[in-house]
Every structure is written in C-alpha cells, then in structure tokens.
Scaffold this active site. Structure first.
Site, short mmCIF file in Angstrom:
data_model
loop_
_atom_site.label_atom_id
_atom_site.label_comp_id
_atom_site.label_asym_id
_atom_site.label_seq_id
_atom_site.Cartn_x
_atom_site.Cartn_y
_atom_site.Cartn_z
N GLY A 49 91.27 23.56 1.89
CA GLY A 49 92.08 24.15 0.83
C GLY A 49 92.67 23.07 -0.06
N GLN A 54 98.38 19.63 -6.05
CA GLN A 54 97.97 18.39 -5.39
C GLN A 54 97.17 17.47 -6.30
OE1 GLN A 54 96.43 20.87 -1.89
NE2 GLN A 54 96.89 18.94 -0.92
N CYS A 94 97.00 18.24 5.82
CA CYS A 94 97.07 18.41 4.37
C CYS A 94 96.47 17.18 3.72
CB CYS A 94 98.54 18.55 3.94
SG CYS A 94 98.76 18.76 2.16
N LEU A 95 95.66 17.39 2.68
CA LEU A 95 95.06 16.26 1.98
C LEU A 95 96.11 15.37 1.34
CD1 LEU A 95 91.97 18.04 0.41
CD2 LEU A 95 91.99 16.33 2.22
N HIS A 136 99.72 28.11 3.30
CA HIS A 136 99.91 26.66 3.11
C HIS A 136 99.73 26.28 1.63
CE1 HIS A 136 99.14 22.31 4.40
NE2 HIS A 136 98.68 22.33 3.15
N GLU A 137 98.66 26.79 1.02
CA GLU A 137 98.39 26.43 -0.39
C GLU A 137 99.42 27.06 -1.32
OE1 GLU A 137 96.48 24.06 -0.60
OE2 GLU A 137 95.42 24.30 1.31
N HIS A 140 102.41 24.90 -1.64
CA HIS A 140 102.25 23.80 -2.60
C HIS A 140 102.70 24.23 -4.00
CE1 HIS A 140 100.35 20.52 -0.44
NE2 HIS A 140 99.45 21.34 0.11
#
Ligand code: QAP
Ligand code: CO
Length: 170
Positions: A49, A54, A94-95, A136-137, A140
């Site tokens: 994701g 991000q 997470c990236l 989660h996304e 963000h």
C-alpha cells in the site's frame, strides 16, 4: 513511468492533512500517470500500500495491492469508512518507516466508499489484511503513522534507529 521518492519518518510533511481530490482531475493524463508511478514505486519497494501523502502529494487517494502475485491493483480516491466492526491485531510496517514492524489493533471488518480510478463510486466491505491496509493508508491521509499507536518511548526508539540506519547508509 517513474519511481517516486518516499518521505520517511519523522519528516514533518508526513503530518500534512490531505484534501479531497476534485473528481474532474481523475480523467487527466497527469493524474493517471501519477497513479501508475505510485504503483511502480509500491511494487518496486516491494509494498502492499502507498498513500499519496508518502510521495509528498497531499490529496486523498492511495494505491493498494494485497494479492500474492501482485495482480490486483486497487485505487481508492476520497475514501470514507462508513462502518467498522470488531478488532484485529496485525504486525504492520510502512514504506515511510523502513525496517520497523509493530503490532497495531484496528477494526476487523470495514465498509469503505470511494471513487475508483475511472471516477466511479464504489462501496467495498472487507476484512483481514485488506481492511488493515485501507485503515493504515487512510491514516496517512490525515497525517497519522502506525508508530503513533506506540508509546512515546518506543516511537523515540524508532526515530533513533532510522537516524542511525540513514547515517550508515550515507
Ligand atoms: C501498510 O506497508 C501495511 O519496512 C503497507 O523495509 C503494512 O507496504 C498494511 C515495506 C502491513 C497492512 C499490513 C516496509 C517495505 C512495505 C518496510 C508496506 C520495508 C520495505 C510496507
Ligand atoms: Co504506511
């Protein structure tokens, strides 16, 4: 197509609250190319994701693919969770917080309304990993990271670990 740079914790830009996408923008080549670039960036990482926040784009959309064979790309534009039920604990990463994983409790089953990549309104009820990933996304998009669910002490340890890793990489 292009790989996009990913902002990393504790970059303050990750705290920006994203604004709704104007549906008219969806049909523009620039927006469709950005979606392709985000998928390429996510697949290359590899990740499941990636939220626009991000990649320093503060609009309310994200790309997700939780399939094993990376064959199920999903785009969520202006997502809204309209109902949620139960709870589940999942070890998240997470990236934007590379190399760090921690258990987070979230709703188990959610119903989300959103626009797809063509601008069509959709409603999806899902659970398990996809439900975790959507939540989660969406965090963000309001400037929230999974490490915010940890204690301040643990979050500080994460910050130091990332700073050290970056120093060694430099
Ligand atoms: C969010 O996360 C997520 O630390 C997406 O070194 C994670 O794609 C939702 C990644 C877990 C649900 C469950 C993380 C790649 C990818 C790293 C990701 C890393 C390389 C994270
Ligand atoms: Co993330």
């Amino acid at each position: 197509m292009a790989l996009l740079p990913i902002l990393e914790f504790p970059d303050p830009r990750l705290r920006t609250k994203a604004v709704d996408v104007d549906p008219a923008e969806l049909s523009t080549p620039a927006f469709q190319t950005l979606l392709d670039d985000m998928f390429q960036t996510m697949y290359e990482a590899p990740g499941i994701g990636l939220a626009a926040s991000q990649v320093d784009m503060h609009k309310r959309f994200m790309v997700i693919d939780v399939s094993e064979d990376r064959s199920r790309p999903m785009v969520f534009v202006n997502p809204q969770i309209v109902s949620s039920e139960g709870g589940q604990v999942y070890q998240e990463g997470c990236l934007s917080v590379p190399g760090i994983y921690a258990d987070v409790t979230r709703a188990d089953t959610i119903t989300v309304r959103f626009l797809d990549r063509q601008g069509q309104p959709q409603e999806l009820t899902t659970d398990g990993l996809l439900a975790v990933c959507i939540q989660h996304e969406m965090d963000h998009l309001i400037g929230k990271l999974f490490v915010d669910y940890l204690s301040p002490l643990k979050r500080e340890m994460v910050r130091k670990k990332l700073a050290k890793a970056r120093k060694h990489a430099a």
